[in-house]
Every structure is written in C-alpha cells, then in structure tokens.
Scaffold this active site. Structure first.
Site, PDB file in Angstrom:
ATOM      1  N   TYR A   1       0.808  -1.222   0.000  1.00 31.61           N
ATOM      2  CA  TYR A   1       0.000   0.000   0.000  1.00 31.61           C
ATOM      3  C   TYR A   1       0.841   1.271   0.000  1.00 31.61           C
ATOM      4  O   TYR A   1       0.301   2.369  -0.126  1.00 31.61           O
ATOM      5  CB  TYR A   1      -0.953  -0.007   1.190  1.00 31.61           C
ATOM      6  CG  TYR A   1      -2.202  -0.818   0.903  1.00 31.61           C
ATOM      7  CD1 TYR A   1      -3.083  -0.452  -0.114  1.00 31.61           C
ATOM      8  CD2 TYR A   1      -2.491  -1.963   1.631  1.00 31.61           C
ATOM      9  CE1 TYR A   1      -4.208  -1.201  -0.402  1.00 31.61           C
ATOM     10  CE2 TYR A   1      -3.628  -2.725   1.352  1.00 31.61           C
ATOM     11  CZ  TYR A   1      -4.479  -2.325   0.336  1.00 31.61           C
ATOM     12  OH  TYR A   1      -5.599  -3.073   0.052  1.00 31.61           O
TER      13      TYR A   1
ATOM     14  N   GLU B   1      -6.385 -27.653   9.727  1.00 36.83           N
ATOM     15  CA  GLU B   1      -6.306 -26.925   8.458  1.00 36.83           C
ATOM     16  C   GLU B   1      -7.334 -25.807   8.368  1.00 36.83           C
ATOM     17  O   GLU B   1      -7.000 -24.661   8.100  1.00 36.83           O
ATOM     18  CB  GLU B   1      -6.495 -27.896   7.285  1.00 36.83           C
ATOM     19  CG  GLU B   1      -6.452 -27.189   5.941  1.00 36.83           C
ATOM     20  CD  GLU B   1      -7.423 -27.783   4.931  1.00 36.83           C
ATOM     21  OE1 GLU B   1      -7.674 -27.106   3.923  1.00 36.83           O
ATOM     22  OE2 GLU B   1      -7.941 -28.882   5.153  1.00 36.83           O
TER      23      GLU B   1
END
Length: 346
Positions: A110, A196
């Site tokens: 950014y 996961e």
C-alpha cells in the site's frame, strides 16, 4: 485420564531422542550481515549504471522442482547450484531507509499499489530478494500479516513485553506476527494439533476440546490459498516438508516431525462415512495426485503412498466436517480422542 496419552508420550520421547541430531534451524541473520549482502547487490547495480548499462538483478529460480532436493530430516531444501535468472531494471525506483522497525507485506504494497500492481507480484518480489540475499524475510524486517489462531496450554511474552495467555477454552489468540520475538514460553502440552480449516478449529473450540484433552494446544493457519482446488495431502506435505518456492528457508519453516492424523482416505471406509457427504474427484484432483506421487518425500512414506492409492481407487475425497454426519460430536468426542489414544497417525 493418564492412559489416553500413552501413545503420544511414546512418540514424544522418540522425537526428543532424535532432536538435535539434524537440527540445523536457520537463525536470524545479523543486521550487519544483511546490510553487507544488500550493499553487495547495490554495488553490482552501481557498476552497471556507471558503465551505461541497465541494472541487472540475478535471482535464483524458485519455480521448478529441478532446483530443490528432498532431505529426510528437513524437507524440501534448495540445491547449492541453483541456476539464476536475470531481471533487468530499466526504470528508477526508490526504497525507504533501513530501520529497526518491521513492516508487513501488506504495508509495503500500500506504499505504492500502482507500482506493484498486485499483492501477489510484491510477494514474489520479496521472496526473490530473500532468496537472492540468502536471508529470511524476517531478517529483512518484513513479516506477513498473521492469519492463524492458537488456543490451549500456552503462555508467553511478546517482544514488547505483552503477556499472552492462550488457555481460554472458548476463544483463540491470533498467532504472533513476530514469532521469533516471543519469550518466556510456558506450556505442559502433550501435543500440538494442527487444524487446516478455521471452521473445524472453531468446532473444536466450541466443544471445549482443549479442556477435554488437556493439556494440549490447537493451532490453525486457516487453510492455504485456493484451498478448494487442493488436497489435504498437499497441505500436509507443505507443513511437514515445505514448499518448492520457499525451499531456501526450509530449515526454519518445515516441521518434519509432524504426523498426519486425519481425515485419512482409508477412514472413509473404516468409519463408513455416508456416500452423500463425499466429493467426486475432479480432473484437477487427479492431476494433483499424479504430481504428488512423483515427489521424493512421498516415496519415503509408505503409509502415505497407501493412502494416496486408496484415494485414487475410491475416486472420491472427504472433508473432515463430514464426520458430523455420523454424529454431531463424533469428531471431538470419538474420532480425535481415539486417534490420539491408540496412535492412529501416520
């Protein structure tokens, strides 16, 4: 309750005995050393400019399996004689002064989104620079925004002195963005369970899993990019042996002692998972399986090979959430406790 961890304790003792034999974890590179490496690259650029040539960066090729090798005690590591590719720098650019502060990859993007075009482009550039300098990103004061969560028998101090207690049974703590900076770690955990998917992690929290099987720690990385098109075996391999693109940091990023608990392809038949909860194989799944079977680390894991063969034979896969179709609390109160008690890992 003590006998539920007999197999876990045996495994832990075995891992402790082997710990240190091949332990060559990559340490943080000192600031002077990092600066020396950067200055060496800049010197090459200055010489090119002084000779009227466009600056050229030579970075290692991280995108091919030919440039990595499999090391049993570490995982995927980069070969010493990796060929390089050249990047011409035909346009001027600027960089901020090296300081003691850290920046996330998102922060850097950014600063000039039009220059980088996308976050993926910046991520690749940073990995190339890290590989070129042979210095992990954290030594360059660049860190990834943490998206993982952790809960269980664990307390520690952040590098700024903040005390973090992960022992709440109903909420999780974000994983530190500067793991190397934490200290005063206190834990009596018997095992660490890597989950996961965030949905499964939340299910374990809701059912007070860490309290039921105390002392333990559960942690999730909330999946991997494009997880819907990838198989759990692939994700497991990345945790255990690392990835091709980050093979240069294998000594710091891999966990070769990690074991696969489930859901195993063989569990589909063993637990009679309802047919309607299974997912048919796609062409992409078939291609991924064939790719996995060519990798060196699969051939050294006969149990994994058998599971892959089972998956290919069934032509189906299953998410661990499908165990809820057997019984609402089957995962947290039957499946995982029994796996841990009787050593049902591979």
């Amino acid at each position: 309750m003590a006998d539920q961890f007999i197999e876990v304790d045996k495994l832990r003792d075995t891992l402790r005995e082997s710990l240190g034999k091949d332990d060559k974890r990559q340490e943080d590179i000192s600031r002077p050393d990092v600066l020396t490496r950067i200055e060496s690259v800049i010197q090459t650029i200055v010489i090119s400019v002084s000779e009227g040539e466009a600056p050229v960066l030579r970075v290692m090729n991280r995108s091919t399996w030919d440039n990595v090798r499999f090391h049993e005690s570490v995982g995927l590591v980069q070969k010493a004689d990796v060929p390089v590719r050249t990047l011409r720098c035909d346009c001027p650019s600027s960089a901020t002064r090296f300081s003691d502060s850290y920046a996330t990859k998102r922060d850097i993007y950014y600063n000039d989104p039009q220059l980088f075009g996308s976050q993926t482009t910046l991520d690749s550039i940073l990995d190339d620079i890290s590989c070129m300098l042979k210095a992990p990103r954290r030594s360059l004061h660049v860190c990834a925004t943490s998206k993982g969560f952790i809960s269980g028998d664990l307390c520690y101090l952040e590098d700024d002195g903040t005390k973090v207690d992960c022992s709440s049974s109903s909420t999780a703590v974000p994983v530190s963005s500067n793991v190397n900076g934490i200290r005063n770690i206190v834990s009596a955990a018997k095992f660490i369970l890597i989950v996961e998917k965030d949905a499964t992690f939340q299910r374990l929290l809701d059912d007070a899993f860490c309290t039921r099987l105390s002392p333990c720690i559960i942690i999730t990385g909330k999946g991997v990019p494009d997880v819907n098109s990838r198989l759990m075996i692939e994700i497991m391999c990345i945790y255990k042996y690392g990835s091709r693109s980050l093979a240069s940091e294998a000594h710091s990023l891999t966990v070769p002692s990690v074991l696969w608990l489930g859901l195993l392809p063989s569990d589909i038949q063993r637990y009679r998972v309802p047919e309607e909860t299974l997912i048919p194989f796609s062409q992409a799944d078939e291609s991924k399986i064939n790719s996995l079977r060519t990798r060196d680390y699969i051939s050294c894991q006969p149990a994994w090979e058998r599971e892959i063969e089972t998956m290919q034979r069934l032509k189906q896969k299953a998410e661990i959430q499908c165990l809820a179709s057997i019984a609402p609390h089957f995962l947290t109160r039957v499946y995982l406790p029994n796996k841990l008690r009787y050593g049902g890992w591979i």
